[in-house]
Design a protein around this motif. Structure first.
Motif, PDB file in Angstrom:
ATOM      1  N   ILE A  80       0.825  -1.219   0.000  1.00  0.00           N
ATOM      2  CA  ILE A  80       0.000   0.000   0.000  1.00  0.00           C
ATOM      3  C   ILE A  80       0.861   1.272   0.000  1.00  0.00           C
ATOM      4  CG2 ILE A  80      -1.916  -1.174   1.135  1.00  0.00           C
ATOM      5  CD1 ILE A  80      -1.168   0.311   3.727  1.00  0.00           C
ATOM      6  N   GLY A  81       2.181   1.099  -0.147  1.00  0.00           N
ATOM      7  CA  GLY A  81       3.057   2.256  -0.284  1.00  0.00           C
ATOM      8  C   GLY A  81       3.569   2.845   1.013  1.00  0.00           C
ATOM      9  N   ALA A  82       3.415   2.091   2.120  1.00  0.00           N
ATOM     10  CA  ALA A  82       3.852   2.613   3.414  1.00  0.00           C
ATOM     11  C   ALA A  82       5.137   1.948   3.902  1.00  0.00           C
ATOM     12  CB  ALA A  82       2.751   2.422   4.453  1.00  0.00           C
ATOM     13  N   GLY A  83       5.775   1.151   3.056  1.00  0.00           N
ATOM     14  CA  GLY A  83       7.008   0.477   3.449  1.00  0.00           C
ATOM     15  C   GLY A  83       8.154   1.455   3.625  1.00  0.00           C
ATOM     16  N   TYR A  84       9.046   1.138   4.546  1.00  0.00           N
ATOM     17  CA  TYR A  84      10.186   2.014   4.840  1.00  0.00           C
ATOM     18  C   TYR A  84      11.278   1.125   5.438  1.00  0.00           C
ATOM     19  CZ  TYR A  84      12.750   6.005   6.889  1.00  0.00           C
ATOM     20  OH  TYR A  84      13.704   6.940   7.225  1.00  0.00           O
ATOM     21  N   ILE A  85      12.432   1.077   4.827  1.00  0.00           N
ATOM     22  CA  ILE A  85      13.461   0.096   5.201  1.00  0.00           C
ATOM     23  C   ILE A  85      13.831   0.143   6.692  1.00  0.00           C
ATOM     24  CG2 ILE A  85      15.865  -0.579   4.860  1.00  0.00           C
ATOM     25  CD1 ILE A  85      15.481   0.032   1.870  1.00  0.00           C
ATOM     26  N   PRO A  86      14.085   1.310   7.295  1.00  0.00           N
ATOM     27  CA  PRO A  86      14.389   1.312   8.738  1.00  0.00           C
ATOM     28  C   PRO A  86      13.252   0.720   9.575  1.00  0.00           C
ATOM     29  CG  PRO A  86      15.053   3.381   7.750  1.00  0.00           C
ATOM     30  CD  PRO A  86      14.258   2.648   6.711  1.00  0.00           C
ATOM     31  N   TRP A  87      12.017   0.963   9.156  1.00  0.00           N
ATOM     32  CA  TRP A  87      10.854   0.413   9.858  1.00  0.00           C
ATOM     33  C   TRP A  87      10.835  -1.108   9.754  1.00  0.00           C
ATOM     34  CZ3 TRP A  87       5.194   0.075   7.998  1.00  0.00           C
ATOM     35  CH2 TRP A  87       4.340  -0.185   9.076  1.00  0.00           C
ATOM     36  N   VAL A  88      11.144  -1.619   8.567  1.00  0.00           N
ATOM     37  CA  VAL A  88      11.202  -3.067   8.368  1.00  0.00           C
ATOM     38  C   VAL A  88      12.273  -3.675   9.276  1.00  0.00           C
ATOM     39  CG1 VAL A  88      11.741  -4.922   6.738  1.00  0.00           C
ATOM     40  CG2 VAL A  88      10.356  -2.975   5.984  1.00  0.00           C
ATOM     41  N   ILE A  89      13.437  -3.031   9.339  1.00  0.00           N
ATOM     42  CA  ILE A  89      14.553  -3.565  10.137  1.00  0.00           C
ATOM     43  C   ILE A  89      14.204  -3.599  11.622  1.00  0.00           C
ATOM     44  CG2 ILE A  89      16.924  -3.148  10.900  1.00  0.00           C
ATOM     45  CD1 ILE A  89      17.425  -1.974   8.058  1.00  0.00           C
ATOM     46  N   THR A  90      13.746  -2.474  12.164  1.00  0.00           N
ATOM     47  CA  THR A  90      13.447  -2.438  13.603  1.00  0.00           C
ATOM     48  C   THR A  90      12.277  -3.353  13.941  1.00  0.00           C
ATOM     49  OG1 THR A  90      11.982  -0.484  13.379  1.00  0.00           O
ATOM     50  CG2 THR A  90      14.319  -0.079  13.871  1.00  0.00           C
ATOM     51  N   SER A  91      11.302  -3.429  13.051  1.00  0.00           N
ATOM     52  CA  SER A  91      10.140  -4.299  13.288  1.00  0.00           C
ATOM     53  C   SER A  91      10.542  -5.769  13.306  1.00  0.00           C
ATOM     54  CB  SER A  91       9.076  -4.066  12.206  1.00  0.00           C
ATOM     55  OG  SER A  91       8.547  -2.760  12.291  1.00  0.00           O
ATOM     56  N   MET A  92      11.373  -6.173  12.368  1.00  0.00           N
ATOM     57  CA  MET A  92      11.793  -7.578  12.297  1.00  0.00           C
ATOM     58  C   MET A  92      12.696  -7.941  13.473  1.00  0.00           C
ATOM     59  SD  MET A  92      10.085  -8.867   9.913  1.00  0.00           S
ATOM     60  CE  MET A  92      10.796 -10.494  10.214  1.00  0.00           C
ATOM     61  N   VAL A  93      13.557  -7.019  13.895  1.00  0.00           N
ATOM     62  CA  VAL A  93      14.390  -7.278  15.075  1.00  0.00           C
ATOM     63  C   VAL A  93      13.502  -7.491  16.302  1.00  0.00           C
ATOM     64  CG1 VAL A  93      16.059  -6.270  16.691  1.00  0.00           C
ATOM     65  CG2 VAL A  93      16.445  -6.102  14.221  1.00  0.00           C
TER      66      VAL A  93
END
Length: 201
Positions: A80-93
């Protein structure tokens, strides 16, 4: 330590889809509190979805269940266009830590699931807090390019840094813990009856 099977992946995917719907409702509700509401929106979401996280811990109860949930969420937000690499990293950690805490046994103690949910959702919250604190200019430029105004980003950064960032992180964790205990209260009798029926059989 049990690993996910195909039926578990399907179950987690379905529950994550429900979580995604509730998350977006929570995100809209968080707008009432302005930029700080956005910063703590994962906590507001966790309060509403604690029952889903708790259900996953009891119904699935396999290692990497929370990491799979978070990965699916990141894919959906990316679509939906809300992806953001730092968000992906912190969320997965955060999700991996949650799995280490509460996914190595089939029926972890409620407090373990609560702490796991705390890390799961703090990971999401740090997706804006970490960039705002450590690479503010590129974070600001990224979201201005996506349609936010400079004024909106200044308010977002103010709500995510310094004391506000710390308060937001603690609040997200606390709401996540509360959400699990609410989920436990709602589902306790359901799982007790199911366990009693299994033992009787």
């Amino acid at each position: 330590m049990k690993m996910l099977k195909i039926k578990d992946v399907v179950m987690v995917a379905l529950l994550t889809a429900l979580y995604f719907v509730v998350y977006n409702i929570a995100a809209m509700l968080s707008l009432i509190f302005g930029p700080f509401g956005h910063a703590i929106s994962p906590g507001i979401c966790s309060l509403l979805t604690g029952v889903i996280i708790y259900f996953v811990s009891r119904k699935v109860g396999k290692f990497l269940q929370f990491s799979l949930m978070q990965a699916i969420l990141m894919i959906l937000f990316g679509i939906i266009g809300a992806g953001y690499i730092p968000w992906v990293i912190t969320s997965m950690v955060g999700a991996v830590i949650a799995d280490i805490i509460a996914s190595r046994e089939s029926k972890p103690a409620v407090w373990k699931v609560a702490v796991a949910s705390g890390f799961f959702h703090v990971g999401q919250a740090l997706g804006s807090i970490v960039p705002a604190m450590f690479f503010m200019e590129s974070y600001k430029a990224e979201w201005i390019a996506r349609g936010q105004t400079p004024e909106q980003m200044d308010e977002m950064i103010k709500a995510s840094t310094g004391a506000m960032g710390v308060i937001g992180t603690v609040l997200v964790f606390a709401l996540s813990v509360a959400g699990i205990y609410i989920g436990h209260l709602i589902l306790r009798k359901h799982f007790e009856k199911k366990e009693a029926g299994r033992l009787a059989a």
